[in-house]
Design a protein around this motif. Sequence first.
Motif, mmCIF file in Angstrom:
data_model
loop_
_atom_site.group_PDB
_atom_site.id
_atom_site.type_symbol
_atom_site.label_atom_id
_atom_site.label_comp_id
_atom_site.label_asym_id
_atom_site.label_seq_id
_atom_site.Cartn_x
_atom_site.Cartn_y
_atom_site.Cartn_z
ATOM 1 N N ALA A 1 86.494 71.036 21.581
ATOM 2 C CA ALA A 1 86.293 70.225 22.803
ATOM 3 C C ALA A 1 85.388 70.781 23.824
ATOM 4 O O ALA A 1 85.534 72.131 23.910
ATOM 5 C CB ALA A 1 87.715 69.599 23.582
ATOM 6 N N LEU A 2 84.814 70.191 24.757
ATOM 7 C CA LEU A 2 84.104 70.857 25.638
ATOM 8 C C LEU A 2 84.199 70.019 27.065
ATOM 9 O O LEU A 2 84.093 68.949 27.136
ATOM 10 C CB LEU A 2 82.565 70.767 25.542
ATOM 11 C CG LEU A 2 81.605 71.320 26.728
ATOM 12 C CD1 LEU A 2 81.693 72.565 26.990
ATOM 13 C CD2 LEU A 2 80.081 71.075 26.116
ATOM 14 N N VAL B 1 83.731 68.772 43.966
ATOM 15 C CA VAL B 1 84.325 69.454 42.538
ATOM 16 C C VAL B 1 84.481 68.155 41.814
ATOM 17 O O VAL B 1 85.005 67.187 42.209
ATOM 18 C CB VAL B 1 85.727 70.287 42.680
ATOM 19 C CG1 VAL B 1 85.958 70.660 41.179
ATOM 20 C CG2 VAL B 1 85.392 71.329 43.769
ATOM 21 N N SER B 2 83.817 68.193 40.658
ATOM 22 C CA SER B 2 84.417 67.337 39.596
ATOM 23 C C SER B 2 84.540 68.047 38.119
ATOM 24 O O SER B 2 84.183 69.087 38.026
ATOM 25 C CB SER B 2 83.249 66.297 39.495
ATOM 26 O OG SER B 2 82.138 66.937 38.912
ATOM 27 N N THR B 3 85.332 67.431 37.421
ATOM 28 C CA THR B 3 85.693 67.922 36.011
ATOM 29 C C THR B 3 85.548 66.675 34.983
ATOM 30 O O THR B 3 86.295 65.654 35.288
ATOM 31 C CB THR B 3 87.174 68.594 36.160
ATOM 32 O OG1 THR B 3 87.370 69.261 36.991
ATOM 33 C CG2 THR B 3 87.643 69.194 34.819
ATOM 34 N N HIS B 4 84.972 67.064 33.963
ATOM 35 C CA HIS B 4 84.867 65.902 32.805
ATOM 36 C C HIS B 4 84.756 66.534 31.449
ATOM 37 O O HIS B 4 84.376 67.560 31.354
ATOM 38 C CB HIS B 4 83.753 64.819 33.214
ATOM 39 C CG HIS B 4 82.528 65.324 32.990
ATOM 40 N ND1 HIS B 4 81.708 66.187 34.011
ATOM 41 C CD2 HIS B 4 81.546 65.338 32.075
ATOM 42 C CE1 HIS B 4 80.574 66.508 33.536
ATOM 43 N NE2 HIS B 4 80.290 66.013 32.351
ATOM 44 N N VAL B 5 85.022 65.469 30.514
ATOM 45 C CA VAL B 5 85.356 65.788 29.104
ATOM 46 C C VAL B 5 83.690 65.602 28.732
ATOM 47 O O VAL B 5 83.145 64.473 28.968
ATOM 48 C CB VAL B 5 86.172 65.235 28.324
ATOM 49 C CG1 VAL B 5 86.247 65.465 26.911
ATOM 50 C CG2 VAL B 5 87.762 65.488 28.793
ATOM 51 N N VAL B 6 83.176 66.493 28.267
ATOM 52 C CA VAL B 6 81.888 66.189 27.515
ATOM 53 C C VAL B 6 81.746 65.864 26.306
ATOM 54 O O VAL B 6 81.241 64.972 25.685
ATOM 55 C CB VAL B 6 80.888 67.667 27.867
ATOM 56 C CG1 VAL B 6 79.638 67.415 27.272
ATOM 57 C CG2 VAL B 6 80.816 67.895 29.292
#
Length: 474
Positions: A42-43, A53-58
């Motif tokens: 997973a990345l 700020v943001s966070t996401h699954v690539v």
Amino acid sequence: MLTIRLSGHEHFYPLCDVARLFTGVIPKVVDNVICVDVEYPALIESRLENGTVSTHVVEGFPDLPASFRDISSQEDLPSSRECKRQLYILLSRALGKSFPWGALTGIRPTQVAREVEKEEDLTRIYQVREDKAHLAFLTMKEEDAVLEKTDPDSLHVYIGIPFCPTRCAYCSFVAHEAPQKTSLLPSYVDAMLREMELVLPKIGKPIETLYIGGGTPTVLDEVLFEKFIKGVFSHDAFSSLKELTVEAGRPDTITKRKLEILRNVGITRICINPQTLSDATLLRVGRKHTAEDYLRCFEMAVEMGFSVINTDLIAGLPGEGSEEFCDSLSRIVALAPANITVHSLSKKRRSDLTREDVLRQEEEELLKMEKMLSFSFSTLREAGYVPYYLYKQKDTIGGHENVGYCRPGTECIYNVAMMSDQRSVLSFGAGGMSKRVFLEEGNVRVERCSCIKDPIQYIREVEKMAEKKVSFFQ
Ligand code: SF4
């Protein structure tokens, strides 16, 4: 491999802490990417752009619904905390796991409790479970009441003797086995006394509390112990202390003579720590004493007039079920010591229990831990104890906490001063960490000054260490 790519910031450490909590694997930072050696690929990207700020699954986590793969709404927090908070929420959704302290992976949850208005905020913002949010608030109020009793400009002194009779299997401190270093102990004591002689007259602050810890200070033989205690108390700087505590620690080092030496200089507060009252566990973790030894020492100390005795217990010791832990706690409560400190076992890498990089925790182990800690809280509250200081360590089972409980009025001021990061601490001895706290218009700034860890090098370079401390406190 789980990889976390950082973009626009360098908050590696907080994000590594969250990844470590969820996976039980110590992450590595390679070319500005956090790599965690797990079986699923997973990345994740953690981005800071124009203050947002943001966070996401690539890539990866194929079963995670699209609406759960991005977090962009943020709280009004420093970016390092916001990055950590978002990664916690994302991994919690992706792996279907949550932890009692949520995104609070740091050492001092009560510090964060001070920053929010109510318990629910800890739950809403940091995903802290309700019972832990309650514990944090309850403890914070007790901590604040203890701090009120101290001068904000006061100094608190720690003297460390990093030697023990044997090394406990779970120990991650810089504790050396005394029997192998017997010849070193007199020179070590001389070096510490020399350090105090050089530093104390030059520190122009009132010293309020003194804590002699370790290791196990009572590992010194009676003659050396007397020389050490008399040497310490020959200093005028310690003539008007509000509190003095000695960690007598291991029952296998306590003798009537050593307790007399302490009592003769006015010490009434000591720690006697069995960690468990199961003989089988004591043997398993390499502590060369029995429950009976502890009970004998406790009784002797009470008879000799030690009015505040702290007893440490550890939840989660290897091979122990909740029955053994609850039985130990109930038996200790029946003795009614003034203080009882309940630690959660930390699977520290430097300990003999945990040599590898993988610190995974089984579901059964987590449930057992929950049972033991909730039993501690309810039993101790019912018996009239209050939680008065609290801190977390890395790699405790389930990310749980260590809590100092006390009968009202018997709090250890030093523990609160030290753990709250609200008061300055001057440390003597190898491996000690001194800190200066600057309380500036509601903000707390802490500067730290470390000391050489190796006792042999410390003995050799004690004058240099003393100079360093004097200039640190000027
Ligand atoms: S008594 Fe404490 S410091 Fe000493 S070996 Fe055991 S855990 Fe470590």
